[in-house]
Design an enzyme around this catalytic site. Sequence first.
Site, PDB file in Angstrom:
ATOM      1  N   TYR A  42      -3.704  10.965   0.875  1.00  0.00           N
ATOM      2  CA  TYR A  42      -4.749  10.180   1.525  1.00  0.00           C
ATOM      3  C   TYR A  42      -5.398  10.915   2.695  1.00  0.00           C
ATOM      4  O   TYR A  42      -6.439  10.477   3.190  1.00  0.00           O
ATOM      5  CB  TYR A  42      -4.187   8.847   2.035  1.00  0.00           C
ATOM      6  N   LEU A 181      -5.317  -6.158  -5.859  1.00  0.00           N
ATOM      7  CA  LEU A 181      -6.540  -6.914  -6.157  1.00  0.00           C
ATOM      8  C   LEU A 181      -7.343  -6.237  -7.259  1.00  0.00           C
ATOM      9  O   LEU A 181      -8.530  -6.516  -7.441  1.00  0.00           O
ATOM     10  CB  LEU A 181      -7.387  -7.067  -4.886  1.00  0.00           C
ATOM     11  N   ILE A 219       0.644  -4.177  -1.470  1.00  0.00           N
ATOM     12  CA  ILE A 219       0.163  -3.387  -0.325  1.00  0.00           C
ATOM     13  C   ILE A 219      -1.364  -3.308  -0.390  1.00  0.00           C
ATOM     14  O   ILE A 219      -1.932  -2.271  -0.705  1.00  0.00           O
ATOM     15  CB  ILE A 219       0.820  -1.988  -0.264  1.00  0.00           C
ATOM     16  N   ASN A 230      -5.400 -11.636   4.548  1.00  0.00           N
ATOM     17  CA  ASN A 230      -4.431 -11.375   3.479  1.00  0.00           C
ATOM     18  C   ASN A 230      -3.037 -11.915   3.797  1.00  0.00           C
ATOM     19  O   ASN A 230      -2.271 -12.243   2.880  1.00  0.00           O
ATOM     20  CB  ASN A 230      -4.359  -9.879   3.186  1.00  0.00           C
TER      21      ASN A 230
END
Length: 265
Positions: A42, A181, A219, A230
């Site tokens: 990342y 999601l 996560i 959330n």
Amino acid sequence: MPPLDLSIGLGTSGLDDPETCTETVVAALEAGYRHVDTAQMYDNEAAVGAGLAESDVDRDEVVVATKVHPENLAPEDVRETARASLDRLGLDRVDLLYVHWPIRAYDAERTLPVFDELRDAGLTDHVGVSNFTPDLLREAREILEAPIAAHQVECHPRFRQSELRELADSFDHRLVGYSPLGRGEILDDPEVAAIAERNDASPAVVALAWALDRGIVPIPKARGDHVRENLRAIDLDLPASDLDALDALEPGDRQIDPDDAAWNR
């Protein structure tokens, strides 16, 4: 070593801007998150570490997880880059160190013993794997001395990972669900939206509540108000009929499906 206590976590994939990443980590910890997930891939470990440092939450209250890049899975590269990850995070250990993908430089017999070595040396408390097939998961359990604490895979109501969830129960590790999601697909799903409306909640919160009820550790990635929103999933008690309806949704395709993933071989 005490068991790994994993709660809903903050996913940081895609948080490329350092300032935004740091602010998001701080906001998440202030909102109540106690699990932060990053990775060498990342390119934001330093920004995540800055957020951990700036937060008033005690380090020992937070599960910090990172993952070794698939190009860094040769033994000496694991040793070198895991220490570099700690330097970027500003930590002397992480709670959970994953094999990110069992591809490229990954060689089970050579790679996995180094994760045991790093655990024995105190650089990580727990060892995890990510994006493994059932066969590769079984192989890893045979080679590792450390128990596998977590297996991280894509998981959401349209991609439910039933076999890997059953193996997680059988092998006594946590299934951590990334893209909970469906990279946003769930947010526009009419069947999920109908369940959300019945429960006075957003589709995102419904999907996360489903995961938590089914023993999955989601996560989600989030910014701004969605970080706090959330967390509503923790307190949303979906009726059994709605949970069953989510379990019965027509399965969809993977959202994360690189050509060289282990399941494409």
